[in-house]
Write an enzyme that holds these catalytic residues in place. Sequence first.
Site, PDB file in Angstrom:
ATOM      1  N   PHE A  86      27.047  15.190  -6.615  1.00  0.00           N
ATOM      2  CA  PHE A  86      28.214  15.950  -7.061  1.00  0.00           C
ATOM      3  C   PHE A  86      28.782  15.251  -8.295  1.00  0.00           C
ATOM      4  O   PHE A  86      28.417  14.108  -8.596  1.00  0.00           O
ATOM      5  CB  PHE A  86      29.257  15.978  -5.929  1.00  0.00           C
ATOM      6  CG  PHE A  86      29.545  17.353  -5.395  1.00  0.00           C
ATOM      7  CD1 PHE A  86      28.533  18.180  -4.977  1.00  0.00           C
ATOM      8  CD2 PHE A  86      30.867  17.813  -5.293  1.00  0.00           C
ATOM      9  CE1 PHE A  86      28.806  19.446  -4.474  1.00  0.00           C
ATOM     10  CE2 PHE A  86      31.150  19.072  -4.789  1.00  0.00           C
ATOM     11  CZ  PHE A  86      30.125  19.891  -4.387  1.00  0.00           C
ATOM     12  N   GLN A 100      43.995  21.364 -10.829  1.00  0.00           N
ATOM     13  CA  GLN A 100      42.584  21.393 -11.205  1.00  0.00           C
ATOM     14  C   GLN A 100      42.090  22.812 -11.471  1.00  0.00           C
ATOM     15  O   GLN A 100      42.302  23.706 -10.656  1.00  0.00           O
ATOM     16  CB  GLN A 100      41.742  20.793 -10.077  1.00  0.00           C
ATOM     17  CG  GLN A 100      40.251  20.802 -10.374  1.00  0.00           C
ATOM     18  CD  GLN A 100      39.495  19.873  -9.436  1.00  0.00           C
ATOM     19  OE1 GLN A 100      39.177  20.232  -8.308  1.00  0.00           O
ATOM     20  NE2 GLN A 100      39.233  18.666  -9.890  1.00  0.00           N
ATOM     21  N   HIS A 129      38.714  24.612 -11.688  1.00  0.00           N
ATOM     22  CA  HIS A 129      37.299  24.402 -11.372  1.00  0.00           C
ATOM     23  C   HIS A 129      36.473  25.028 -12.484  1.00  0.00           C
ATOM     24  O   HIS A 129      36.728  26.172 -12.876  1.00  0.00           O
ATOM     25  CB  HIS A 129      36.960  25.039 -10.022  1.00  0.00           C
ATOM     26  CG  HIS A 129      35.631  24.604  -9.475  1.00  0.00           C
ATOM     27  ND1 HIS A 129      34.443  24.979 -10.053  1.00  0.00           N
ATOM     28  CD2 HIS A 129      35.309  23.816  -8.425  1.00  0.00           C
ATOM     29  CE1 HIS A 129      33.440  24.443  -9.364  1.00  0.00           C
ATOM     30  NE2 HIS A 129      33.939  23.734  -8.375  1.00  0.00           N
ATOM     31  N   LEU A 131      34.835  31.113  -6.490  1.00  0.00           N
ATOM     32  CA  LEU A 131      34.222  29.813  -6.710  1.00  0.00           C
ATOM     33  C   LEU A 131      32.699  29.868  -6.657  1.00  0.00           C
ATOM     34  O   LEU A 131      32.111  30.496  -5.780  1.00  0.00           O
ATOM     35  CB  LEU A 131      34.727  28.864  -5.612  1.00  0.00           C
ATOM     36  CG  LEU A 131      34.198  27.436  -5.655  1.00  0.00           C
ATOM     37  CD1 LEU A 131      34.721  26.730  -6.886  1.00  0.00           C
ATOM     38  CD2 LEU A 131      34.634  26.681  -4.404  1.00  0.00           C
ATOM     39  N   GLU A 155      30.186  23.349  -7.266  1.00  0.00           N
ATOM     40  CA  GLU A 155      29.637  22.285  -8.099  1.00  0.00           C
ATOM     41  C   GLU A 155      28.256  21.874  -7.574  1.00  0.00           C
ATOM     42  O   GLU A 155      27.441  21.307  -8.305  1.00  0.00           O
ATOM     43  CB  GLU A 155      30.604  21.103  -8.013  1.00  0.00           C
ATOM     44  CG  GLU A 155      30.330  19.954  -8.923  1.00  0.00           C
ATOM     45  CD  GLU A 155      31.544  19.007  -8.952  1.00  0.00           C
ATOM     46  OE1 GLU A 155      32.652  19.464  -9.245  1.00  0.00           O
ATOM     47  OE2 GLU A 155      31.354  17.814  -8.657  1.00  0.00           O
ATOM     48  N   ARG A 182      35.380  17.269 -13.096  1.00  0.00           N
ATOM     49  CA  ARG A 182      35.722  18.679 -13.290  1.00  0.00           C
ATOM     50  C   ARG A 182      36.628  18.927 -14.485  1.00  0.00           C
ATOM     51  O   ARG A 182      36.470  19.930 -15.198  1.00  0.00           O
ATOM     52  CB  ARG A 182      36.396  19.219 -12.025  1.00  0.00           C
ATOM     53  CG  ARG A 182      35.399  19.395 -10.923  1.00  0.00           C
ATOM     54  CD  ARG A 182      36.039  19.973  -9.683  1.00  0.00           C
ATOM     55  NE  ARG A 182      35.006  20.138  -8.662  1.00  0.00           N
ATOM     56  CZ  ARG A 182      35.263  20.450  -7.395  1.00  0.00           C
ATOM     57  NH1 ARG A 182      36.512  20.625  -6.998  1.00  0.00           N
ATOM     58  NH2 ARG A 182      34.282  20.598  -6.531  1.00  0.00           N
ATOM     59  N   HIS A 196      42.168  26.102  -9.138  1.00  0.00           N
ATOM     60  CA  HIS A 196      41.436  25.752  -7.925  1.00  0.00           C
ATOM     61  C   HIS A 196      42.192  24.856  -6.961  1.00  0.00           C
ATOM     62  O   HIS A 196      42.161  25.063  -5.750  1.00  0.00           O
ATOM     63  CB  HIS A 196      40.139  25.062  -8.353  1.00  0.00           C
ATOM     64  CG  HIS A 196      39.199  24.747  -7.228  1.00  0.00           C
ATOM     65  ND1 HIS A 196      38.744  25.709  -6.345  1.00  0.00           N
ATOM     66  CD2 HIS A 196      38.616  23.582  -6.840  1.00  0.00           C
ATOM     67  CE1 HIS A 196      37.914  25.142  -5.468  1.00  0.00           C
ATOM     68  NE2 HIS A 196      37.834  23.853  -5.728  1.00  0.00           N
ATOM     69  N   ARG A 224      40.868  15.490  -9.168  1.00  0.00           N
ATOM     70  CA  ARG A 224      40.145  15.269  -7.916  1.00  0.00           C
ATOM     71  C   ARG A 224      38.646  15.411  -8.134  1.00  0.00           C
ATOM     72  O   ARG A 224      38.191  16.294  -8.853  1.00  0.00           O
ATOM     73  CB  ARG A 224      40.594  16.290  -6.860  1.00  0.00           C
ATOM     74  CG  ARG A 224      39.777  16.229  -5.594  1.00  0.00           C
ATOM     75  CD  ARG A 224      40.308  17.146  -4.534  1.00  0.00           C
ATOM     76  NE  ARG A 224      40.109  18.556  -4.799  1.00  0.00           N
ATOM     77  CZ  ARG A 224      38.952  19.192  -4.644  1.00  0.00           C
ATOM     78  NH1 ARG A 224      37.855  18.542  -4.276  1.00  0.00           N
ATOM     79  NH2 ARG A 224      38.865  20.489  -4.875  1.00  0.00           N
TER      80      ARG A 224
END
Lengths: 587, 230
Positions: free
Chosen positions: A119, A240, A242, A252, A255, A286, A353, A398
């Site tokens: 990730f 955030q 995304h 979404l 990732e 991100r 997000h 994050r």
Amino acid sequence: MSLPTRHFDALIIGAGGAGLNAALQLASAELRVAVVSKVFPTRSHTVAAQGGVNAALANVLPDSWHWHMFDTVKGSDYLGDQDAIEFMCREAIPTVYELEHAGVPFSRLDNGKIYQRAFGGQSQNFGGDQAARTCAAADRTGHAILHTLYQQNIRARTHFFDEFFAVDLVRDADGICCGALVLEIETGEPLLIEAKATLLATGGCGQVFRTTSNAHINTGDGAAMALRAGIPLMDMEFFQFHPTGIAGKGMLITEGVRGEGGYLVNKDGERFMERYAPRAKDLASRDVVSRAIVTEVKEGRGCGENGDYVMLKLDHLGEAVISKRLPGIRESSKIFAGADPVIEPIPVFPTAHYAMGGIPTDRFGRVAMPAGHGSEEVVVGLYAAGECACASVHGANRLGGNSLLDILVFGRLAGKDIIEFVRDNPYRRNADSASLDQVMSRLSRWDRKGDGMSVHQMRAELRKCMEDHAGVFRTEEIMAEGYEKLCELRDRLPEVRLTDHSKVFNTARIEALELDNMMDVGMSIAVSALHRQESRGAHSRPDYPERDDQAWLKHSLYYQEGDRMDYKPVRTKPLTVESFPPKERVY
Amino acid sequence: MKISVYRFNPDTDTKPRMQDYEVKTFQGMMLRDALLEVKKQDESFSFRHSCGEGVCGSDAVNANGRNVLSCVTPITELKSPILVRPLPGRPVIRDLVVDMTQFYEQYRAVKPYLVRKDPLPEQEILQSPADRDKLDGLYECILCGCCSTACPSFWWNPDKFHGPAALLQSWRFLADTRDQATEERLDALEGPYKLFRCHSIMNCVEVCPKGLNPTRAIGHIKELMLDKGL
């Protein structure tokens, strides 16, 4: 006034991962625990988490909790509290094993261990090669975890109040939180739930933005309840976006697609992330990837007729890998983008997000607020965990896979701390009538009749304003204008009217109460953002392009009264290891 | 586009009615978008919905006679005028909102949680990829209720027959190599109703928005019962 009243040892508001993991601890310890949720528990938004949960199990590549900690501190742009981060990264490992024992159907490796994927922002050896730290159940990890936790709560006989909406916290005569007033959606009747300890686990607030990956229910209810109780919200400017929402719609795309080897291209077919993050490329953090996409589009390299998105390519992974590891996003992409990723790329653009900020807590989930002279005080009997809380482990940005981890670790810990709290504070507290009157007035306000703007229209204007003025890139001018507009909307909020005043399952009334919450939380984001004059993590200001550790290595605190800002230092000292000092953040 | 929705508010109505609305369509419009448009025009209209992407399972309704999850049902797949009714066979609370209590009770009745009797290892309980594959097509259930409320056996005996959704979850745990309660699970399904009311009508398979197959899962349970000589 006499209200129907129920009594419990603990009241948990919200039935996502944090609330359910806390409930499980409490119910297993034979405490009387009530879980209030405005939707049936498995409808909570944890269900939509896709990619996985981080833990340094080292099942695929070498790993250690310490490397995980480094990545999280760096990912946070050094704004995360390092004691809480150390704690979370250490706890990650037993937490994931506990989940597996509870029945989560994790994907598996040939040796029978839990499958882990790469990730963004993950490294081995403090910034070295890519790590593979995200434990996954295909691309439906949140669903698998939420259902398992609900199932275990059935076993533990947790008391659920399904489809009850929490209106506000209530206090006793000493001003101590002693539960909440809730509304039974089916009957429209209020119910007072008195409890020795109350946990806010109400999740995110992505609905304040027009384009979002968040569900309709993510309206910041718990954060707004805290604000109205005089508690500040911390670091709300860090929201955030995304990188890969389905273009124009916001759903979404995990990732994990890039973790499995997918990558982004612009209209020239260029793999543009190589320019922005030469080493990590598409697996940069991100905030970095979102800014890159917006920049590509702004500079005319976007795809499609209007050049307003980029492409996420994964067809080269082959149908076998996509069906096995990413079945959910294949389904979503076909339905919402009309593109089968086995043959063609998915059009994507950043989508609102996740709130890094929230209700300030210590690492035991206890709500903590400044008590003057730099000291902090715990708010007796009040806890917060999950996305509505800020421990703070995510700081200014994050990392993917740390959200499921956060809700599980701090949900569980809050549960354990509540067990001790209730043991030390065994006597019931009763709601004070003045406090109840105040809360009831929030309900009765919506009984007013007459002409006025509709809830729907106000909601739409608020979301548009947030999207236009608190997005990926923010300047003084854009934000100041946004704040002005928001103030105007807030002033007009009392004129908003419901036309439907019926009782039974009146979803219009619920949406009106949610609108109040969205307004309060939206304002906290706008004001916090306007004040922070630097670029850090997800808060990116072209007019202050650098991070300024001298002036701004500190947490923001927004108080609703007078839209006032205050600040408190970052906890840079970990529990047992050396501190990671701020460094330039490159991927 | 014309859309006709079922309306009933127990506060004010003595009987239900269908009400027509004219909604503007757009490319990629889902049934949920159409319902939201109705709600925008008439806030007294109630229906459940949340994630908008087919994972939370809130917005199952009956459209043109078929149970669907409205957020993943393109309106282009529905013949006009679209008739939207609540899920069949459940008591209506208001408009498209039905009482799902019995559905959830049946889910709880199959003890839908992993039972492990051996002491737990320090790390994960090992499971081979092939064994894990046996859970595919089972664990993905979102409890939307499309299947059970389309099942004639569930309509007739909702208090006695567990229904396809609960039985799918029963098999999800029977099929899990980590679970150690096979016999108790099978014992609890004995008798003419809980499991055996399934007559393989397969409405459940036909309507599942996640492409799952409860009928096959029920067949597996029956086979396992025979194997165990119960």
